[in-house]
Structures are given as C-alpha cells and as structure tokens.
Write a protein that holds these residues in place. Structure first.
Motif, short mmCIF file in Angstrom:
data_model
loop_
_atom_site.label_atom_id
_atom_site.label_comp_id
_atom_site.label_asym_id
_atom_site.label_seq_id
_atom_site.Cartn_x
_atom_site.Cartn_y
_atom_site.Cartn_z
N VAL A 1 0.88 -1.17 0.00
CA VAL A 1 0.00 0.00 0.00
C VAL A 1 0.91 1.22 0.00
CG1 VAL A 1 -0.27 0.11 2.54
CG2 VAL A 1 -1.99 1.15 1.06
N ALA A 2 0.56 2.20 -0.80
CA ALA A 2 1.38 3.41 -0.88
C ALA A 2 0.48 4.64 -0.83
CB ALA A 2 2.21 3.41 -2.17
N MET A 3 1.07 5.72 -0.38
CA MET A 3 0.30 6.97 -0.27
C MET A 3 1.18 8.15 -0.67
SD MET A 3 -1.54 8.57 3.10
CE MET A 3 -0.01 8.86 3.99
N LEU A 4 0.68 8.95 -1.60
CA LEU A 4 1.35 10.19 -1.97
C LEU A 4 0.75 11.31 -1.12
CD1 LEU A 4 1.27 9.80 -5.85
CD2 LEU A 4 3.33 9.86 -4.44
N VAL A 5 1.60 12.20 -0.67
CA VAL A 5 1.14 13.30 0.19
C VAL A 5 1.65 14.62 -0.35
CG1 VAL A 5 1.12 14.21 2.55
CG2 VAL A 5 1.37 11.74 2.18
N ALA B 1 6.57 10.76 12.49
CA ALA B 1 6.53 12.06 13.16
C ALA B 1 5.80 13.05 12.26
CB ALA B 1 7.95 12.54 13.43
N MET B 2 4.98 13.91 12.86
CA MET B 2 4.26 14.89 12.03
C MET B 2 5.26 15.77 11.27
SD MET B 2 1.01 15.89 14.40
CE MET B 2 0.19 16.86 13.14
N ASP B 3 6.30 16.16 11.98
CA ASP B 3 7.39 16.89 11.31
C ASP B 3 8.67 16.08 11.52
OD1 ASP B 3 9.25 18.55 10.27
OD2 ASP B 3 8.70 20.31 11.46
N THR B 4 9.16 15.52 10.46
CA THR B 4 10.34 14.65 10.58
C THR B 4 11.63 15.46 10.66
OG1 THR B 4 10.60 14.53 8.18
CG2 THR B 4 9.22 12.84 9.22
N GLY B 5 11.54 16.75 10.36
CA GLY B 5 12.75 17.55 10.32
C GLY B 5 13.53 17.35 9.03
N HIS B 6 12.87 16.77 8.05
CA HIS B 6 13.52 16.55 6.74
C HIS B 6 12.68 17.22 5.65
CE1 HIS B 6 14.78 12.76 9.01
NE2 HIS B 6 15.86 13.51 8.94
N ASP C 1 10.26 15.10 3.13
CA ASP C 1 8.95 14.79 3.71
C ASP C 1 8.07 16.04 3.78
OD1 ASP C 1 9.66 12.11 4.25
OD2 ASP C 1 10.67 12.73 6.10
N LYS C 2 6.77 15.81 3.70
CA LYS C 2 5.81 16.88 3.93
C LYS C 2 5.43 16.84 5.41
CE LYS C 2 5.35 17.96 -0.49
NZ LYS C 2 5.42 19.25 -1.14
N ALA C 3 5.68 17.93 6.09
CA ALA C 3 5.35 17.97 7.51
C ALA C 3 3.84 18.17 7.68
CB ALA C 3 6.11 19.11 8.17
N PHE C 4 3.27 17.47 8.65
CA PHE C 4 1.84 17.64 8.94
C PHE C 4 1.70 18.68 10.05
CE2 PHE C 4 1.78 13.47 6.95
CZ PHE C 4 0.68 13.59 6.10
#
Lengths: 182, 471
Positions: B103-107, B319-324, B328-331
């Motif tokens: 299963v994959a998800m684009l954000v 993590a909502m914000d991975t710091g990357h 990553d898209k931060a939530f």
C-alpha cells in the motif's frame, strides 16, 4: 460549438420522439385522430432528419476528431448519432415513398418495429450526449444491465463485421427478389 | 411470397442486431505480455482509510480486500549449481505468486497544486516503465542527469521537472531541480511493502520529484546479490535461525506465514559461503531487511500489519514533522493536505496497481476526510472509515491527458478537477481502452460503417417489399 449543438439537438429529439409516439399510436389505431396523426408523420420525420443532420454536423465540430475518436464515450456518442440519423432517414424515406401503404396489413407491424428501434437508438444517443456533456443519467445503468458498459467503446469483432456486411447484402438481395416477383 | 421475404428481411435485421449486441466489445482486448499488456480481471477495489494525530505523530490506517496475502518477494532458488531469480517485476502477475502486497500513499501540502486536482496522473510521464513504449534501459542510463542519478527506467516524476512534459529526457537544469525541491515541489511517498520490510515493522519512505527516490539515509532493505562474484551476499546464519536457506517448496506451496521465517534480516544473516552444501531447492531472499537510518527510515508500522479474513489491516506512523523538509511533507494542525493511495495485490507489481483519485485530508479542517486528533500514544480509531474506490489506471500518461488526443485537455488547462468529469470506473475502462487505442479505433470505424450498411440494406429491403404492386 457545444452550446449550439445542445440548442440544435432539441429539434430532432423532439421531432423523432413525437414521431415514435405517432407510429406507436397509428400502429394500433385506425381511428380518425390516429389517421390525422399519421398524416403529419412525413413532415415530422423529414424535419427531424433535416435538423438531425444540422445538429450532427455542429456536433462534429465540438471536438477535433483526434480527441473524440480517442474517447470511448465520444466514439459511442458518434456511432449512436450516426446510426440514429441513418435509421431515422430510412424511416423518413420509407414513410415518404410508401405513404399509407405502411399502415396496411402486416406493414404496420414493420413500422411499429422501426419506430421502437428508432426510439431506442434515440434514447442511447441522448443518454450518451448527457454523459459527454458531464450530466450522466441513470439510463446507462439500464444499458449495463443489458450487457453494455457505456464507458467502453461499442465495436464488434471481425467475424461480426463480416456477418453485418453479409446481412446487408442479403437484405438488398431479398428486396430485389421481392421486386422481381411483382 | 413477398410477405415471406419481408419476414425474412426483418429476421435478418433483428438477428444481426442481436448478434452485434451479444458479441460487442470482444476480439480486441487481450493480454499481450510482449507489449507489457495485462488486464486485471477486477478493475476497481475498495480501500478504507482513517487518519489520526496527537500533535507529535501522524497515523494512517489502511484496510483493503485480498484473497490471500502475498508475503514473499524476489527470491533466489539454487538449481544445478546456479541461483535462479524468482519474483522480479514482470508484466501482470508474477507466475509463481512471489511478489509482495503493498500500500502506498502520496502526500502533498499544496506545493504541487495539480496534484489536488489530478492526483497521481501528474506523475505519469512520457515512456514510463512497463508502458508499451517504455524507454529502454540504455537510453535512461545514457541520460546526462538521470544516468548520473543511477536511474535505469523512466519512473514517476513531476511535470515541471521537465521542460517538455511530453519528453522524459527534457529534465530541467539541476539548479532548477534543487530550487524546486527547496520550494516543496515534490510529493512525499509512504510505501509499505509486505516483504520489504513489514517483517521488521518498517515502511519505506520515498519522494517523487524528477524521479522516484528513496529519502536521504539508509534504506530499510538492500539487495542480496554480489554483481562481481555473481552470488548472494548473505545467507541465513544457522546459529541464529537454525537454517542456511529457505525451502523452495515451502514458498511454492505458500506454507510460510506471518509467524514463520520467510525473509532475511541483516542481523540474522552471515556472509554467503559458496562452499556450503547447497542443494537444489534451497532458497535465499534477494532482499535483506535492516533497520534503516535517517529520513529513509522515518515511517514505521504501528502494531502489526496483518492479513486476516480476506483483508489487510495496516497502520503506519511517522513524526508529524520529521525535520527533513526536502524529503517529507510535515503535517501541521489546522491545515489541509492532498493524499492519493495505491494498492498492489495478487502478486502484481509495478504499474499493475489500483490507484485512487486525490483525496483532501483535513487536520481540524473541512476536507474529504478528517484526521482525528487524540491525546496519548494510541489512536482510538473511533471515526468512520473513509471509503475510497481504487481503480486500475492502465496506460494513461500526463502528456496524453494534455494532448489533442484528450477531449478534456482544455478542461485541464482551465483547472477543472478530474473528479468533476470522470468516475473511477470510467477511468478504469478508459485506461484499459488506451492500451488498445489503435485497434479499438479501427474496429469502431468498421463497426460504424457496417451498421450504416445494415440500416441501408434494411431500408432497401423494406422499401422494395412494401412498395405497391405494379399494374
């Protein structure tokens, strides 16, 4: 051109729908009112064909053929519209040429068949037009129940193409044979 | 006599119509693996999704039907002195059933505006992998930029990473790509795989920009093959797991389940010994699972992802914000995001997946579905499922959708969202027909003409047979 097609297509739809109802009525009745209705059939059909041709031509100009020919719905709409036009032209020519003869004996049941098939083709064409313009109706559910998914192109395999061509030839031959026996 | 001929004409006409109806749509759509064509029997499947967050972590729970779980992936069977590979990506289902479920998800957070309207379609570019006209490996490797990035095929990418969307080679200058990335022009990709690497409760973390990449850091799996020595890098450590290899028959007969050893973990492996007593049927996984590091290892499985009673139930957490921010898209609370999903099942890989249209996800905001805010570390999952229809997308690319071959190209230019014009089942059928576009167009033309001929023939027959008798 889409708005003009929508505007123009009202005429053949109204005229051919009325014609279908007249044929149904006339096939089952010889009463004065039905006879009177039968007399207006020719102008109804001819007007339907003329306005149908105009609507068809305008419809062809809405999208480039490359686009409409690449869309299953577009292809279906085009095939249904072409067959509707051809079919109602056939009915118009028949009624025009044969006049009241089409209501004599078993000919009236031929007319009934023609009318019902014409009405069905008109329904298919109209339903597809709705889909194409972004207003799909539940009519396509009926087609699905009957075995046709409207989002897939209506085409037949090669052997059926041969059958159709042979059938067309056989029909012409049958007509010629009937004329020769007069 | 004329009556009989008339009856015969009607019979011929009606029979031709009935036969046309019965046989319509046949004779063209068929699998052709040489052209990378395989049409799945089912074109749409349901997916259920829930999302939750606690201010620190973001959870997504996915549930979808599958006849059976596919846990095995990419194996090497020892046969007559050689290691034979089973389970690489192939057109259609992997013949031995050795291909993992996924299963994959684009954000996206709004930085890729077309994504909210057209979802994953925007990532399907020119001559994509496993399309009939896919770019050749040598072409991609020879590309100045993509070759440098070790790409061997044209994978998902975003439209503005190309100067011409209809040309996969036209990658914009590297400085521009970097600027795009800093501006957030990429899609975050959560990518859970039943073999790589669900057994260690991890998910892959990737992104889509000018290509599909793994995030920075160390991946949660690596390839167990030494190209120089032409042999596996690792084998099972007998001292730790009691065996040096799996048994092929156990895999072929699907005997190994969740509680069995069907995968190779780095900490349960030791260097491959070519002199070990290998026998026919010994099998080693071609992928080795490891913990991973950095941004690439941001996503974990929450609890246990399991298949039960015909359904997969998978929960991922990050993590909502991975710091990357470049990966990553931060939530962020009180924001709206766009997500799109895909599922692989039944041993299908690569483009033979089911995908969703874009869905808007609200964090305390109105959207297609809302993530539930909760306190503590465990989501309660009290909210209703978001029911999503996934569909087989076929070979439909973004260049095609923006070309003269798509009647809706003008609507795309105007920004009309795909959902305003198309349903999932419609897109699935269109996707299939696109794989046979030329054949179907030809057959449709002939059908149109044959139909007109039939009507004309019937018209001739009726007119001649109903005409008045000559005196």
């Amino acid at each position: 051109m889409a708005p003009y097609h929508h505007l123009m297509v009202h005429f053949p739809i109204a005229l051919w729908t009325t014609a279908t109802l007249v044929i149904l009525w006339r096939a089952f009745s010889d009463k004065p009112l039905a006879l009177a209705a039968g007399r207006v059939l020719t102008p109804l059909l001819v007007l339907g064909v003329v306005t149908g041709f105009i609507a068809y031509a305008i419809g062809l100009a809405i999208f480039p053929f490359e686009a409409i020919g690449s869309s299953p719905l577009g292809r279906n709409k085009l095939i249904a519209a072409t067959w509707s036009l051809a079919y109602w032209t056939l009915i118009a020519v028949t009624v025009w040429r044969l006049g009241n003869r089409v209501w004599e004996g078993t000919a009236r049941w031929v007319m009934l068949l023609l009318g019902l098939l014409g009405g069905a083709l008109l329904t298919v064409t109209g339903a597809l037009g709705g889909h194409l313009s972004g207003s799909p109706s539940a009519v396509s559910q009926l087609f699905r129940l009957l075995g046709w998914e409207v989002y897939t192109t209506f085409y037949v395999p090669n052997f059926m193409l041969a059958v159709l061509v042979l059938a067309a030839v056989a029909l012409v031959a049958t007509g010629m044979a009937g004329r020769a026996r007069r | 006599m004329r009556q009989r001929l008339l009856n015969a004409s009607i019979a011929i006409f009606v029979l031709a119509l009935i036969l046309s109806w019965v046989f319509h749509g046949t004779g063209v759509v068929k699998n052709d693996l040489k052209r990378n064509i395989y049409i799945p029997a089912t074109l749409t499947i349901p997916l259920q999704v829930k999302a939750a967050y606690n201010g620190d972590k973001m959870f997504f729970r996915y549930r979808w039907p599958a006849k059976e779980p596919h846990l095995y992936h990419d194996m090497m069977k020892y046969q007559d002195g050689k290691w034979e590979r089973y389970g690489k990506s192939v057109p259609g289902p992997q013949p031995q059933g050795i291909y993992e479920d996924r299963v994959a998800m684009l954000v996206d957070d709004g930085a890729v505006p077309e994504f909210e309207k057209y979802g994953g379609y925007i990532t399907i570019g020119d001559r994509m992998r496993f399309f009939t006209n896919e770019a050749k490996k040598e072409e991609v490797e020879a590309h100045a930029y993509l070759g440098k990035k070790k790409q061997v095929e044209v994978g998902k990418h975003l439209p503005e990473t190309r100067s011409n969307v209809a040309d996969w080679k036209s990658v914009v200058p590297e400085a521009q790509l970097q600027a795009q990335r800093k501006a957030g022009y990429f899609l975050d990709l959560w990518h859970w795989r039943a073999h790589r690497s669900n057994p260690i409760n991890k998910s892959d973390d990737q992104e889509i920009a000018e290509a599909r990449y793994g995030d920075e850091g160390k991946g949660v799996f690596f390839t167990n093959w030494d190209n120089d020595k032409k042999q596996p890098k690792l084998m099972f450590d007998t001292a730790k797991v009691g065996k040096t290899a799996l048994n092929w028959d156990d895999l072929a007969n699907r005997k190994l389940g969740f509680d069995d050893l069907y995968y190779l973990r780095e900490d349960q492996a030791k260097p491959y010994d070519p002199k070990a007593a290998w026998k026919n049927g010994d099998t080693l996984p071609r992928r080795v699972l490891r913990k991973g590091e950095g941004s690439r290892a941001d996503i974990s499985v929450h609890g246990q992802a399991r298949w039960k009673d015909g359904y997969w139930d998978v929960t991922l957490v990050r993590a909502m914000d991975t710091g990357h921010p470049l990966d990553d898209k931060a939530f962020v609370d009180n924001r709206v995001y766009t997500v799109a999903f895909s599922v692989h099942r039944n041993a299908f890989g690569s483009r033979w997946h089911y995908v969703s249209l874009p869905q808007r996800l609200g964090l305390n905001r109105q959207a297609d579905f809302k993530a539930a805010r909760f306190d503590g570390s465990e989501p309660k999952w009290e909210q209703d499922w978001q029911n999503v229809t996934l569909f087989y997308p076929g070979q439909v690319s973004w260049p095609l959708l923006n070309s003269a071959k798509h009647a809706g190209a003008e609507n795309i230019k105007k920004g009309t969202p795909v959902r305003a014009r198309h349903s999932e089942i419609q897109l699935a059928h269109y996707g299939v027909e696109m794989e046979f576009a030329e054949d179907i167009l030809r057959q449709w033309r002939y059908t149109l003409l044959a139909g007109v001929l039939l009507i004309a023939g019937f018209g001739v027959a009726v007119n001649l047979l109903l005409a008045k008798k000559e005196k």
